[in-house]
Scaffold this motif. Sequence first.
Motif, PDB file in Angstrom:
ATOM      1  N   ALA A  48       0.882  -1.170   0.000  1.00 14.63           N
ATOM      2  CA  ALA A  48       0.000   0.000   0.000  1.00 14.63           C
ATOM      3  C   ALA A  48       0.916   1.215   0.000  1.00 14.63           C
ATOM      4  N   VAL A  49       0.938   1.928  -1.118  1.00 13.37           N
ATOM      5  CA  VAL A  49       1.900   3.004  -1.322  1.00 13.37           C
ATOM      6  C   VAL A  49       1.183   4.300  -1.655  1.00 13.37           C
ATOM      7  N   GLN A  50       1.500   5.365  -0.925  1.00 12.43           N
ATOM      8  CA  GLN A  50       1.063   6.712  -1.257  1.00 12.43           C
ATOM      9  C   GLN A  50       2.203   7.349  -2.053  1.00 12.43           C
ATOM     10  N   ARG A  51       2.008   7.503  -3.348  1.00  9.42           N
ATOM     11  CA  ARG A  51       3.089   7.930  -4.237  1.00  9.42           C
ATOM     12  C   ARG A  51       2.835   9.349  -4.746  1.00  9.42           C
ATOM     13  N   LEU A  52       3.854  10.186  -4.640  1.00  5.05           N
ATOM     14  CA  LEU A  52       3.763  11.530  -5.197  1.00  5.05           C
ATOM     15  C   LEU A  52       3.790  11.429  -6.719  1.00  5.05           C
ATOM     16  N   ALA A  53       2.703  11.880  -7.355  1.00  4.82           N
ATOM     17  CA  ALA A  53       2.569  11.742  -8.801  1.00  4.82           C
ATOM     18  C   ALA A  53       2.778  13.057  -9.542  1.00  4.82           C
ATOM     19  N   GLY A  54       2.743  14.181  -8.826  1.00 10.22           N
ATOM     20  CA  GLY A  54       2.916  15.459  -9.491  1.00 10.22           C
ATOM     21  C   GLY A  54       2.677  16.617  -8.540  1.00 10.22           C
ATOM     22  N   LEU A  55       2.891  17.812  -9.048  1.00 11.73           N
ATOM     23  CA  LEU A  55       2.661  19.043  -8.297  1.00 11.73           C
ATOM     24  C   LEU A  55       1.877  19.993  -9.191  1.00 11.73           C
ATOM     25  N   ILE A  56       0.983  20.765  -8.590  1.00 16.16           N
ATOM     26  CA  ILE A  56       0.128  21.657  -9.360  1.00 16.16           C
ATOM     27  C   ILE A  56      -0.054  22.970  -8.604  1.00 16.16           C
ATOM     28  N   ALA A  57      -0.115  24.076  -9.343  1.00 18.43           N
ATOM     29  CA  ALA A  57      -0.342  25.393  -8.751  1.00 18.43           C
ATOM     30  C   ALA A  57      -1.843  25.623  -8.596  1.00 18.43           C
ATOM     31  N   LEU A  58      -2.258  25.968  -7.376  1.00 15.06           N
ATOM     32  CA  LEU A  58      -3.675  26.183  -7.092  1.00 15.06           C
ATOM     33  C   LEU A  58      -3.874  27.478  -6.319  1.00 15.06           C
ATOM     34  N   ASP A  83       3.044   3.181   2.930  1.00 16.72           N
ATOM     35  CA  ASP A  83       4.408   3.616   2.696  1.00 16.72           C
ATOM     36  C   ASP A  83       4.335   4.893   1.861  1.00 16.72           C
ATOM     37  N   LEU A  84       5.264   5.815   2.093  1.00 21.83           N
ATOM     38  CA  LEU A  84       5.275   7.099   1.378  1.00 21.83           C
ATOM     39  C   LEU A  84       6.413   7.101   0.365  1.00 21.83           C
ATOM     40  N   ASN A  85       6.078   7.309  -0.909  1.00 19.29           N
ATOM     41  CA  ASN A  85       7.064   7.295  -1.986  1.00 19.29           C
ATOM     42  C   ASN A  85       7.175   8.694  -2.583  1.00 19.29           C
ATOM     43  N   LEU A  86       8.302   9.352  -2.326  1.00 19.32           N
ATOM     44  CA  LEU A  86       8.575  10.683  -2.865  1.00 19.32           C
ATOM     45  C   LEU A  86       9.618  10.621  -3.969  1.00 19.32           C
ATOM     46  N   GLY A  87       9.770   9.452  -4.586  1.00 19.44           N
ATOM     47  CA  GLY A  87      10.804   9.254  -5.592  1.00 19.44           C
ATOM     48  C   GLY A  87      10.712  10.197  -6.776  1.00 19.44           C
ATOM     49  N   LEU A  88       9.551  10.784  -7.022  1.00 23.29           N
ATOM     50  CA  LEU A  88       9.406  11.743  -8.118  1.00 23.29           C
ATOM     51  C   LEU A  88      10.397  12.899  -7.992  1.00 23.29           C
ATOM     52  N   LEU A  89      10.768  13.237  -6.764  1.00 23.01           N
ATOM     53  CA  LEU A  89      11.625  14.401  -6.535  1.00 23.01           C
ATOM     54  C   LEU A  89      13.108  14.050  -6.444  1.00 23.01           C
ATOM     55  N   ALA A  90      13.455  12.784  -6.587  1.00 19.05           N
ATOM     56  CA  ALA A  90      14.872  12.417  -6.570  1.00 19.05           C
ATOM     57  C   ALA A  90      15.520  12.920  -7.868  1.00 19.05           C
ATOM     58  N   PRO A  91      16.746  13.460  -7.816  1.00 23.64           N
ATOM     59  CA  PRO A  91      17.583  13.689  -6.636  1.00 23.64           C
ATOM     60  C   PRO A  91      17.484  15.116  -6.107  1.00 23.64           C
ATOM     61  N   GLU A  92      16.345  15.774  -6.288  1.00 24.99           N
ATOM     62  CA  GLU A  92      16.217  17.180  -5.918  1.00 24.99           C
ATOM     63  C   GLU A  92      16.166  17.410  -4.415  1.00 24.99           C
ATOM     64  N   ILE A  93      15.701  16.421  -3.671  1.00 20.73           N
ATOM     65  CA  ILE A  93      15.571  16.609  -2.239  1.00 20.73           C
ATOM     66  C   ILE A  93      16.262  15.479  -1.497  1.00 20.73           C
ATOM     67  N   HIS A  94      16.536  15.736  -0.223  1.00 21.08           N
ATOM     68  CA  HIS A  94      17.120  14.728   0.661  1.00 21.08           C
ATOM     69  C   HIS A  94      16.331  14.723   1.952  1.00 21.08           C
ATOM     70  N   ILE A  95      15.959  13.538   2.403  1.00 14.94           N
ATOM     71  CA  ILE A  95      15.249  13.392   3.664  1.00 14.94           C
ATOM     72  C   ILE A  95      16.129  12.583   4.614  1.00 14.94           C
ATOM     73  N   PRO A  96      16.519  13.153   5.740  1.00 12.03           N
ATOM     74  CA  PRO A  96      17.361  12.414   6.680  1.00 12.03           C
ATOM     75  C   PRO A  96      16.748  11.068   7.044  1.00 12.03           C
ATOM     76  N   GLY A  97      17.555  10.027   6.982  1.00  5.77           N
ATOM     77  CA  GLY A  97      17.080   8.696   7.353  1.00  5.77           C
ATOM     78  C   GLY A  97      16.430   7.935   6.229  1.00  5.77           C
ATOM     79  N   SER A  98      16.367   8.538   5.032  1.00  6.06           N
ATOM     80  CA  SER A  98      15.749   7.851   3.898  1.00  6.06           C
ATOM     81  C   SER A  98      16.613   8.052   2.672  1.00  6.06           C
ATOM     82  N   THR A  99      17.333   7.015   2.281  1.00  5.31           N
ATOM     83  CA  THR A  99      18.248   7.134   1.154  1.00  5.31           C
ATOM     84  C   THR A  99      17.535   7.049  -0.190  1.00  5.31           C
ATOM     85  N   ASN A 100      16.327   6.496  -0.210  1.00  2.81           N
ATOM     86  CA  ASN A 100      15.632   6.265  -1.474  1.00  2.81           C
ATOM     87  C   ASN A 100      14.327   7.042  -1.602  1.00  2.81           C
ATOM     88  N   LEU A 101      14.064   7.943  -0.650  1.00  3.56           N
ATOM     89  CA  LEU A 101      12.838   8.742  -0.629  1.00  3.56           C
ATOM     90  C   LEU A 101      11.582   7.881  -0.521  1.00  3.56           C
TER      91      LEU A 101
END
Length: 216
Positions: free
Chosen positions: A114-124, A181-199
């Motif tokens: 069960a994965v909550q995956r970041l799929a995009g960003l939008i201006a609102l 599980d939270l998947n922020l892989g869309l933003l790799a390698p733009e961001i770094h989260i301490p304790g998470s090497t793979n976002l």
Amino acid sequence: MKRFQRRKRASKAEEQGAQARADTAANASPLMIDAVPIGPGLLYPDMLPANVWGSNLRGILSSGDWDRIRIPVCERAGNRCEVCGQPGFDPESGRPRRPDCHELWHFEVASTSAVQRLAGLIALCPDCHRVQHAGRAAVKGELSLVVEQLRAINGWTDPEIRLALENADERFQWRRRYRWDLNLGLLAPEIHIPGSTNLIIPASQRMRLGNSYLGK
């Protein structure tokens, strides 16, 4: 701006387990993908249950990293809402400012994940952004503003709006059943989260991200 607290990082086994679950979801057709349609002239209400609070990038990242992500999103949209087209504004003062940068999530459930995956960003704009957090708007006594915006953008009748809100609540109840599980892989390698090497943050470690709902 919220920062990480010093807490125990995810174990190697937890990270590997989350990665394996994400790989399974990517390589096999999910049993269900829950994604809310949104775009020019199209807006649906959404609600996020407590088990996914803490996924707000503004709450996770430093202010500098968040600006580096959100400002290009807003500038690509001409600093206008990508749904209704109006310029961004401060909801308190009405003064012009950049639109809000909103996360678009896919909730993907397969037989082993069960994965909550970041799929995009939008201006609102604040009016359309409020609809994406209809549950929070209801708590704040602003549900009438959600209804007004749905009517203005979609041209819906009152029965159609009620049906959309009921559907949002059904999805809310469904999302509550899982540990995501939270998947922020869309933003790799733009961001770094301490304790998470793979976002990819295992569900068991999401509390270390903080509670972005109550903090905003």
